[in-house]
Design a protein around this motif. Structure first.
Motif, PDB file in Angstrom:
ATOM      1  N   ILE A  65       0.811  -1.215   0.000  1.00 43.16           N
ATOM      2  CA  ILE A  65       0.000   0.000   0.000  1.00 43.16           C
ATOM      3  C   ILE A  65       0.849   1.271   0.000  1.00 43.16           C
ATOM      4  CG2 ILE A  65      -0.341  -0.049   2.512  1.00 43.16           C
ATOM      5  CD1 ILE A  65      -2.823   1.307  -0.106  1.00 43.16           C
ATOM      6  N   LEU A  66       1.958   1.316   0.736  1.00 47.34           N
ATOM      7  CA  LEU A  66       2.723   2.559   0.841  1.00 47.34           C
ATOM      8  C   LEU A  66       3.214   3.070  -0.507  1.00 47.34           C
ATOM      9  CD1 LEU A  66       2.593   2.128   3.923  1.00 47.34           C
ATOM     10  CD2 LEU A  66       4.925   2.967   3.998  1.00 47.34           C
ATOM     11  N   GLU A  67       3.502   2.173  -1.428  1.00 43.77           N
ATOM     12  CA  GLU A  67       3.993   2.593  -2.747  1.00 43.77           C
ATOM     13  C   GLU A  67       2.917   3.322  -3.550  1.00 43.77           C
ATOM     14  OE1 GLU A  67       2.618  -1.715  -3.228  1.00 43.77           O
ATOM     15  OE2 GLU A  67       3.630  -0.520  -1.693  1.00 43.77           O
ATOM     16  N   HIS A  68       1.655   3.210  -3.122  1.00 40.41           N
ATOM     17  CA  HIS A  68       0.542   3.868  -3.808  1.00 40.41           C
ATOM     18  C   HIS A  68       0.199   5.240  -3.214  1.00 40.41           C
ATOM     19  CE1 HIS A  68      -0.642   0.231  -6.061  1.00 40.41           C
ATOM     20  NE2 HIS A  68      -0.284  -0.419  -4.964  1.00 40.41           N
ATOM     21  N   LEU A  69       0.742   5.547  -2.048  1.00 43.28           N
ATOM     22  CA  LEU A  69       0.343   6.749  -1.313  1.00 43.28           C
ATOM     23  C   LEU A  69       1.331   7.888  -1.552  1.00 43.28           C
ATOM     24  CD1 LEU A  69      -0.806   4.991   1.971  1.00 43.28           C
ATOM     25  CD2 LEU A  69      -2.185   5.664  -0.007  1.00 43.28           C
ATOM     26  N   GLY A  70       0.814   9.105  -1.609  1.00 45.94           N
ATOM     27  CA  GLY A  70       1.614  10.244  -2.018  1.00 45.94           C
ATOM     28  C   GLY A  70       2.606  10.780  -1.011  1.00 45.94           C
ATOM     29  N   ASN A  71       2.300  10.712   0.275  1.00 43.20           N
ATOM     30  CA  ASN A  71       3.153  11.353   1.268  1.00 43.20           C
ATOM     31  C   ASN A  71       3.560  10.334   2.331  1.00 43.20           C
ATOM     32  OD1 ASN A  71       4.317  12.909   3.317  1.00 43.20           O
ATOM     33  ND2 ASN A  71       2.949  14.638   2.947  1.00 43.20           N
ATOM     34  N   THR A  72       4.702   9.713   2.134  1.00 40.63           N
ATOM     35  CA  THR A  72       5.162   8.665   3.053  1.00 40.63           C
ATOM     36  C   THR A  72       5.344   9.208   4.466  1.00 40.63           C
ATOM     37  OG1 THR A  72       6.271   7.554   1.211  1.00 40.63           O
ATOM     38  CG2 THR A  72       6.948   6.918   3.426  1.00 40.63           C
ATOM     39  N   ILE A  73       5.835  10.429   4.605  1.00 35.64           N
ATOM     40  CA  ILE A  73       6.033  11.005   5.942  1.00 35.64           C
ATOM     41  C   ILE A  73       4.692  11.143   6.657  1.00 35.64           C
ATOM     42  CG2 ILE A  73       6.815  13.049   7.217  1.00 35.64           C
ATOM     43  CD1 ILE A  73       8.874  13.408   4.874  1.00 35.64           C
ATOM     44  N   GLN A  74       3.690  11.653   5.966  1.00 38.73           N
ATOM     45  CA  GLN A  74       2.354  11.805   6.560  1.00 38.73           C
ATOM     46  C   GLN A  74       1.780  10.445   6.953  1.00 38.73           C
ATOM     47  OE1 GLN A  74      -0.465  14.274   4.357  1.00 38.73           O
ATOM     48  NE2 GLN A  74      -2.055  12.756   4.768  1.00 38.73           N
ATOM     49  N   VAL A  75       1.940   9.450   6.102  1.00 39.62           N
ATOM     50  CA  VAL A  75       1.431   8.104   6.390  1.00 39.62           C
ATOM     51  C   VAL A  75       2.124   7.520   7.616  1.00 39.62           C
ATOM     52  CG1 VAL A  75       1.327   5.732   5.519  1.00 39.62           C
ATOM     53  CG2 VAL A  75       0.696   7.641   4.029  1.00 39.62           C
ATOM     54  N   MET A  76       3.443   7.647   7.690  1.00 41.43           N
ATOM     55  CA  MET A  76       4.175   7.107   8.836  1.00 41.43           C
ATOM     56  C   MET A  76       3.786   7.838  10.122  1.00 41.43           C
ATOM     57  SD  MET A  76       5.712   4.531   7.670  1.00 41.43           S
ATOM     58  CE  MET A  76       6.631   4.093   9.150  1.00 41.43           C
ATOM     59  N   GLU A  77       3.506   9.122  10.033  1.00 40.66           N
ATOM     60  CA  GLU A  77       3.079   9.864  11.214  1.00 40.66           C
ATOM     61  C   GLU A  77       1.671   9.465  11.650  1.00 40.66           C
ATOM     62  OE1 GLU A  77       4.021  14.027  10.645  1.00 40.66           O
ATOM     63  OE2 GLU A  77       6.109  13.610  11.203  1.00 40.66           O
ATOM     64  N   GLU A  78       0.802   9.124  10.711  1.00 39.77           N
ATOM     65  CA  GLU A  78      -0.519   8.609  11.077  1.00 39.77           C
ATOM     66  C   GLU A  78      -0.383   7.237  11.743  1.00 39.77           C
ATOM     67  OE1 GLU A  78      -4.042   9.690  11.027  1.00 39.77           O
ATOM     68  OE2 GLU A  78      -2.628  11.316  11.318  1.00 39.77           O
ATOM     69  N   ILE A  79       0.470   6.393  11.196  1.00 36.30           N
ATOM     70  CA  ILE A  79       0.725   5.086  11.824  1.00 36.30           C
ATOM     71  C   ILE A  79       1.243   5.299  13.237  1.00 36.30           C
ATOM     72  CG2 ILE A  79       2.277   3.077  11.741  1.00 36.30           C
ATOM     73  CD1 ILE A  79       1.905   3.130   8.656  1.00 36.30           C
ATOM     74  N   TRP A  80       2.188   6.215  13.408  1.00 36.57           N
ATOM     75  CA  TRP A  80       2.749   6.533  14.731  1.00 36.57           C
ATOM     76  C   TRP A  80       1.646   7.027  15.674  1.00 36.57           C
ATOM     77  CZ3 TRP A  80       7.194   5.982  17.350  1.00 36.57           C
ATOM     78  CH2 TRP A  80       7.405   6.782  18.476  1.00 36.57           C
ATOM     79  N   ARG A  81       0.788   7.902  15.169  1.00 35.46           N
ATOM     80  CA  ARG A  81      -0.260   8.496  16.012  1.00 35.46           C
ATOM     81  C   ARG A  81      -1.232   7.458  16.539  1.00 35.46           C
ATOM     82  NH1 ARG A  81      -5.448   9.758  15.555  1.00 35.46           N
ATOM     83  NH2 ARG A  81      -5.604   9.281  13.334  1.00 35.46           N
ATOM     84  N   ILE A  82      -1.678   6.536  15.680  1.00 34.87           N
ATOM     85  CA  ILE A  82      -2.720   5.592  16.108  1.00 34.87           C
ATOM     86  C   ILE A  82      -2.153   4.358  16.802  1.00 34.87           C
ATOM     87  CG2 ILE A  82      -4.299   6.402  14.332  1.00 34.87           C
ATOM     88  CD1 ILE A  82      -3.771   3.818  12.765  1.00 34.87           C
ATOM     89  N   LEU A  83      -0.857   4.127  16.696  1.00 28.85           N
ATOM     90  CA  LEU A  83      -0.249   2.936  17.288  1.00 28.85           C
ATOM     91  C   LEU A  83      -0.012   3.135  18.782  1.00 28.85           C
ATOM     92  CD1 LEU A  83       0.722   0.184  16.177  1.00 28.85           C
ATOM     93  CD2 LEU A  83       3.027   1.156  16.117  1.00 28.85           C
ATOM     94  N   LYS A  84      -0.385   2.143  19.569  1.00 32.28           N
ATOM     95  CA  LYS A  84      -0.135   2.171  21.010  1.00 32.28           C
ATOM     96  C   LYS A  84       1.363   2.071  21.284  1.00 32.28           C
ATOM     97  CE  LYS A  84      -4.334  -0.216  22.462  1.00 32.28           C
ATOM     98  NZ  LYS A  84      -4.880  -1.391  23.164  1.00 32.28           N
ATOM     99  N   PRO A  85       1.832   2.630  22.397  1.00 35.19           N
ATOM    100  CA  PRO A  85       3.216   2.381  22.789  1.00 35.19           C
ATOM    101  C   PRO A  85       3.443   0.872  22.922  1.00 35.19           C
ATOM    102  CG  PRO A  85       2.292   4.164  24.077  1.00 35.19           C
ATOM    103  CD  PRO A  85       1.148   3.555  23.298  1.00 35.19           C
ATOM    104  N   GLY A  86       4.516   0.386  22.347  1.00 32.66           N
ATOM    105  CA  GLY A  86       4.786  -1.050  22.323  1.00 32.66           C
ATOM    106  C   GLY A  86       4.130  -1.759  21.154  1.00 32.66           C
ATOM    107  N   GLY A  87       3.285  -1.044  20.396  1.00 36.28           N
ATOM    108  CA  GLY A  87       2.599  -1.633  19.245  1.00 36.28           C
ATOM    109  C   GLY A  87       3.556  -1.902  18.099  1.00 36.28           C
ATOM    110  N   THR A  88       3.112  -2.768  17.191  1.00 34.28           N
ATOM    111  CA  THR A  88       3.982  -3.205  16.095  1.00 34.28           C
ATOM    112  C   THR A  88       3.362  -2.904  14.731  1.00 34.28           C
ATOM    113  OG1 THR A  88       3.026  -5.427  16.250  1.00 34.28           O
ATOM    114  CG2 THR A  88       5.092  -5.032  17.444  1.00 34.28           C
ATOM    115  N   VAL A  89       4.260  -2.812  13.732  1.00 33.41           N
ATOM    116  CA  VAL A  89       3.865  -2.516  12.359  1.00 33.41           C
ATOM    117  C   VAL A  89       4.614  -3.457  11.435  1.00 33.41           C
ATOM    118  CG1 VAL A  89       3.749  -0.743  10.561  1.00 33.41           C
ATOM    119  CG2 VAL A  89       3.747  -0.072  12.960  1.00 33.41           C
ATOM    120  N   GLU A  90       3.909  -4.008  10.453  1.00 31.56           N
ATOM    121  CA  GLU A  90       4.533  -4.764   9.352  1.00 31.56           C
ATOM    122  C   GLU A  90       4.240  -3.985   8.084  1.00 31.56           C
ATOM    123  OE1 GLU A  90       3.398  -8.954   8.810  1.00 31.56           O
ATOM    124  OE2 GLU A  90       2.410  -8.730  10.759  1.00 31.56           O
ATOM    125  N   ILE A  91       5.285  -3.631   7.361  1.00 29.61           N
ATOM    126  CA  ILE A  91       5.129  -2.906   6.096  1.00 29.61           C
ATOM    127  C   ILE A  91       5.861  -3.694   5.021  1.00 29.61           C
ATOM    128  CG2 ILE A  91       5.697  -0.814   4.814  1.00 29.61           C
ATOM    129  CD1 ILE A  91       5.619   0.671   7.554  1.00 29.61           C
TER     130      ILE A  91
END
Length: 173
Positions: free
Chosen positions: A52-78
């Motif tokens: 999905i990330l390769e389709h989105l225009g602003n990688t920084i904005q996307v990563m910051e949204e992931i950071w915002r909604i992710l709980k401390p200790g939460g995990t991400v697979e990209i």
């Protein structure tokens, strides 16, 4: 809560499946280029973002949204197509390209982490996996696989495993 962003028609049990199209099996329809995403701050324990990330225009904005909604200790697979693979360039909807070091710019422990001055994201990279075109190539030492990936385009995808660091207790501060 676990979410599968850019789910398409793939339904993952135990996940909220998010896509910008109202396809079968999509639970939440949202344009991932638009912020904020429809999830509360620090409400998600795991995020899966495959192809999905390769389709989105602003990688920084996307990563910051992931950071915002992710709980401390939460995990991400990209998982994204590797920058020089045919998969990266043949799809006309791909607008971003990634190497095994792209997430360093959003991490505390990457080779290029010292250049992370434009984002508040500070993930820990727990693993980076290169997926070679032929399975027997995965037995190569990492250094050899990276060399061949850059020079002979033998890798089709890179998968990043990230973790949002847990909040320090007041005794650790």
């Amino acid at each position: 809560m676990k979410i599968n962003v850019g789910s398409g028609v793939l339904k993952l049990d135990g996940f909220i499946n998010v896509d910008h199209l109202a396809l079968p099996n999509v639970d939440v329809v949202h344009d991932l280029n638009s912020s904020p995403w429809p999830f509360a701050d620090e409400s998600v324990e795991h995020i899966r973002a495959y192809n999905i990330l390769e389709h989105l225009g602003n990688t920084i904005q996307v990563m910051e949204e992931i950071w915002r909604i992710l709980k401390p200790g939460g995990t991400v697979e990209i998982c994204v197509p590797y920058y020089n693979s045919p998969c990266a360039f043949q799809d006309p909807t791909h607008i971003k390209f990634f190497t095994e070091e792209t997430m360093d710019y959003f991490a505390v422990n990457g080779r290029h982490s010292h250049l992370n001055y434009y984002s508040k994201c500070r993930f820990e990279i727990t693993q980076v996996v290169l997926s070679p075109i032929r399975s027997f190539l995965s037995f190569l030492p990492k250094r050899a696989l990276r060399f061949l990936a850059h020079n002979f385009a033998i890798v089709y995808a890179v998968t990043f495993f990230l973790q949002k660091p847990p909040v320090k207790s007041e005794h650790e501060i």
